[in-house]
Design an enzyme around this catalytic site. Structure first.
Site, PDB file in Angstrom:
ATOM      1  N   HIS A 203       0.787  -1.238   0.000  1.00 38.05           N
ATOM      2  CA  HIS A 203       0.000   0.000   0.000  1.00 38.05           C
ATOM      3  C   HIS A 203       0.820   1.290   0.000  1.00 38.05           C
ATOM      4  CE1 HIS A 203       0.967  -0.082   4.296  1.00 38.05           C
ATOM      5  NE2 HIS A 203       0.671   1.200   4.316  1.00 38.05           N
TER       6      HIS A 203
HETATM    7  C1  UD1 Z   1      -2.129   5.092   5.970  1.00 42.12           C
HETATM    8  C2  UD1 Z   1      -0.871   5.585   6.709  1.00 42.12           C
HETATM    9  C3  UD1 Z   1       0.168   4.490   6.725  1.00 42.12           C
HETATM   10  C4  UD1 Z   1      -0.392   3.180   7.259  1.00 42.12           C
HETATM   11  C5  UD1 Z   1      -1.632   2.818   6.455  1.00 42.12           C
HETATM   12  C6  UD1 Z   1      -2.253   1.534   6.922  1.00 42.12           C
HETATM   13  C7  UD1 Z   1      -0.474   8.015   6.446  1.00 42.12           C
HETATM   14  C8  UD1 Z   1       0.352   9.024   5.793  1.00 42.12           C
HETATM   15  N1  UD1 Z   1      -0.275   6.721   6.038  1.00 42.12           N
HETATM   16  O1  UD1 Z   1      -1.776   4.889   4.610  1.00 42.12           O
HETATM   17  O2  UD1 Z   1       1.238   4.872   7.556  1.00 42.12           O
HETATM   18  O3  UD1 Z   1       0.587   2.168   7.112  1.00 42.12           O
HETATM   19  O4  UD1 Z   1      -2.567   3.881   6.548  1.00 42.12           O
HETATM   20  O5  UD1 Z   1      -3.238   1.098   6.041  1.00 42.12           O
HETATM   21  O6  UD1 Z   1      -1.273   8.334   7.297  1.00 42.12           O
HETATM   22  N2  UD1 Z   1      -9.103   4.536   1.425  1.00 42.12           N
HETATM   23  C9  UD1 Z   1     -10.316   3.930   1.197  1.00 42.12           C
HETATM   24  N3  UD1 Z   1     -10.958   3.352   2.255  1.00 42.12           N
HETATM   25  C10 UD1 Z   1     -10.442   3.362   3.509  1.00 42.12           C
HETATM   26  C11 UD1 Z   1      -9.191   3.982   3.722  1.00 42.12           C
HETATM   27  C12 UD1 Z   1      -8.524   4.561   2.656  1.00 42.12           C
HETATM   28  O7  UD1 Z   1     -10.812   3.895   0.085  1.00 42.12           O
HETATM   29  O8  UD1 Z   1     -11.081   2.845   4.429  1.00 42.12           O
HETATM   30  C13 UD1 Z   1      -8.419   5.221   0.320  1.00 42.12           C
HETATM   31  C14 UD1 Z   1      -8.316   6.715   0.590  1.00 42.12           C
HETATM   32  O9  UD1 Z   1      -9.426   7.405   0.175  1.00 42.12           O
HETATM   33  C15 UD1 Z   1      -7.068   7.092  -0.180  1.00 42.12           C
HETATM   34  C16 UD1 Z   1      -6.216   5.829  -0.108  1.00 42.12           C
HETATM   35  O10 UD1 Z   1      -7.081   4.749   0.238  1.00 42.12           O
HETATM   36  O11 UD1 Z   1      -7.353   7.360  -1.518  1.00 42.12           O
HETATM   37  C17 UD1 Z   1      -5.100   5.972   0.875  1.00 42.12           C
HETATM   38  O12 UD1 Z   1      -5.564   6.185   2.197  1.00 42.12           O
HETATM   39  P1  UD1 Z   1      -4.724   7.057   3.252  1.00 42.12           P
HETATM   40  O13 UD1 Z   1      -5.425   7.030   4.544  1.00 42.12           O
HETATM   41  O14 UD1 Z   1      -4.370   8.357   2.643  1.00 42.12           O
HETATM   42  O15 UD1 Z   1      -3.317   6.347   3.388  1.00 42.12           O
HETATM   43  P2  UD1 Z   1      -2.916   4.821   3.480  1.00 42.12           P
HETATM   44  O16 UD1 Z   1      -2.246   4.464   2.194  1.00 42.12           O
HETATM   45  O17 UD1 Z   1      -4.025   3.942   3.942  1.00 42.12           O
END
Ligand code: UD1
Length: 353
Positions: A203
């Site tokens: 991820h």
């Molecule tokens: C975040 C953390 C990372 C951790 C990871 C665990 C930061 C900078 N990064 O990364 O340290 O290892 O979580 O998973 O905080 N999304 C969904 N549904 C969800 C959650 C996220 O669709 O329930 C999508 C978001 O809209 C976004 C993408 O996934 O487009 C990334 O989500 P984001 O929370 O920005 O960061 P992670 O990659 O999950």
């Protein structure tokens, strides 16, 4: 004492679960839990509260955004309001996410003490969002709860020695606590045989946001899947990128499943052959399970495991080679404490606050 705990992303729910169960033992501590909403899908959030037997957060801010500044900024605004209203004695923060940093900024400006669980980790590249989040949070925390000796050394190297406590790792605590409840139902459902499959999670922005890099990683894993079954619980971000970049054809031989809960992932991990991951927490949970992780990162915050030859760092070109050649990990006791990190953290806060 009143503790305000802030969580937002999947790995933080796991860490909060064990701290919460420890706090519950004391009548003189009140805990208020705020969920920022960073992870919002049920299988990334709600299910963790259920299977880890946590109470519902007192506040759910419903904040998520694709841009870091927007997400962090919105969180700071709401967290400041809640801190002014709740007047906690200490704000408890976990790990390295945007929710961690937002909590740290809001609390420090209000002069509320900050306790940082999983302090002291450092890794390259220095500009990855998680590294920025944890370095800044460590700088302004009053209590730094460090999971490993290396973390204490890292902080010393930066001149941070006050308020530093080596407690061990709360993720090891919860692993031990939940082990009897690990869920093995997916073994049968996915027709998996002991030691005959690999689990892969992916991820990180530096792995999934660049089309050429993601393509290379998936090609390597595709090659592995011709020889041994690969199961991939897919992170929403990675699924989105695979669709955007037109790379779906590379995962047809991989058993791609929706994100799974903690007990299911640990159940699979107990029985897998190896792990391929770019997750900070999961590379360590592989080790707790006696399995080797091939870590797709230039560096790791859990360097003890690679220095000892237990886990292996890999770039996108050598995943196949590293998975095939790497030797089986041997478990070494007590690198991350004695399974009582949460107990130590809560008792330190009770003594000092
Ligand atoms: C975040 C953390 C990372 C951790 C990871 C665990 C930061 C900078 N990064 O990364 O340290 O290892 O979580 O998973 O905080 N999304 C969904 N549904 C969800 C959650 C996220 O669709 O329930 C999508 C978001 O809209 C976004 C993408 O996934 O487009 C990334 O989500 P984001 O929370 O920005 O960061 P992670 O990659 O999950």
């Amino acid at each position: 004492m009143k503790i305000l705990s802030i969580v937002g992303a999947r790995p933080q729910f796991v860490k909060e679960a064990i701290i919460q169960s420890e706090i519950n033992k004391f009548d003189d501590i009140k805990e208020v839990v705020v969920h920022t909403g960073q992870h919002y899908d049920d299988n990334m959030s709600g299910v963790f509260f259920d299977v880890l037997d946590m109470r519902k957060p007192d506040y759910n801010l419903g904040i998520s955004a694709s841009k870091h500044g927007e997400m962090t900024g919105k969180m700071i605004i709401r967290l400041e309001e809640i801190m002014l209203q709740e007047k906690p004695d200490v704000v408890l923060l976990y790990g390295d996410t945007n929710s961690t940093l937002a909590g740290a900024i809001a609390a420090s400006k209000l002069k509320i003490d900050i306790a940082h669980v999983e302090a002291g980790l450092r890794q390259e590249p220095k500009d990855m969002p998680e590294e920025i989040n944890r370095m800044l949070t460590d700088r302004i925390s009053q209590y730094l709860f460090v999971p490993s000796n290396l973390g204490v050394e890292n902080l010393k190297g930066e001149g941070i020695t006050e308020g530093v406590f080596f407690t061990g790792d709360v993720m090891y605590d919860i692993f031990l606590k939940m082990k009897p409840s690990f869920d093995y139902v997916l073994m049968e459902k996915l027709h998996l045989k002991e030691n005959q499959f690999i689990i892969m999670t992916l991820h990180r922005d530096f792995n999934v946001d660049i089309p050429e890099k993601l393509e290379k990683i998936l090609k390597e894993v595709n090659r592995i899947s011709k020889e041994i079954k690969v199961v991939m619980p897919i992170h929403p971000r990675t699924q989105k990128r695979i669709n955007e970049f037109g790379l779906s054809h590379l995962i047809t031989d991989i058993t791609v499943i929706e994100p799974i809960d903690y007990l299911q992932l640990m159940g699979l991990t107990q029985n897998c052959y190896k792990v391929i991951t770019d997750s900070g927490g999961y590379q360590k949970e592989a080790y707790f399970s006696g399995k080797q992780a091939v870590v797709i990162m230039p560096d790791t915050g859990w360097r003890e495991l690679t220095d000892l030859g237990l886990n292996t760092l890999s770039d996108e070109n050598n995943i196949y080679q590293n998975v095939m050649k790497a030797k089986k990990a041997e478990y070494i006791k007590d690198i991350y404490g004695d399974g009582k990190a949460a107990e130590k953290i809560v008792s330190i806060l009770r003594i000092y606050k």
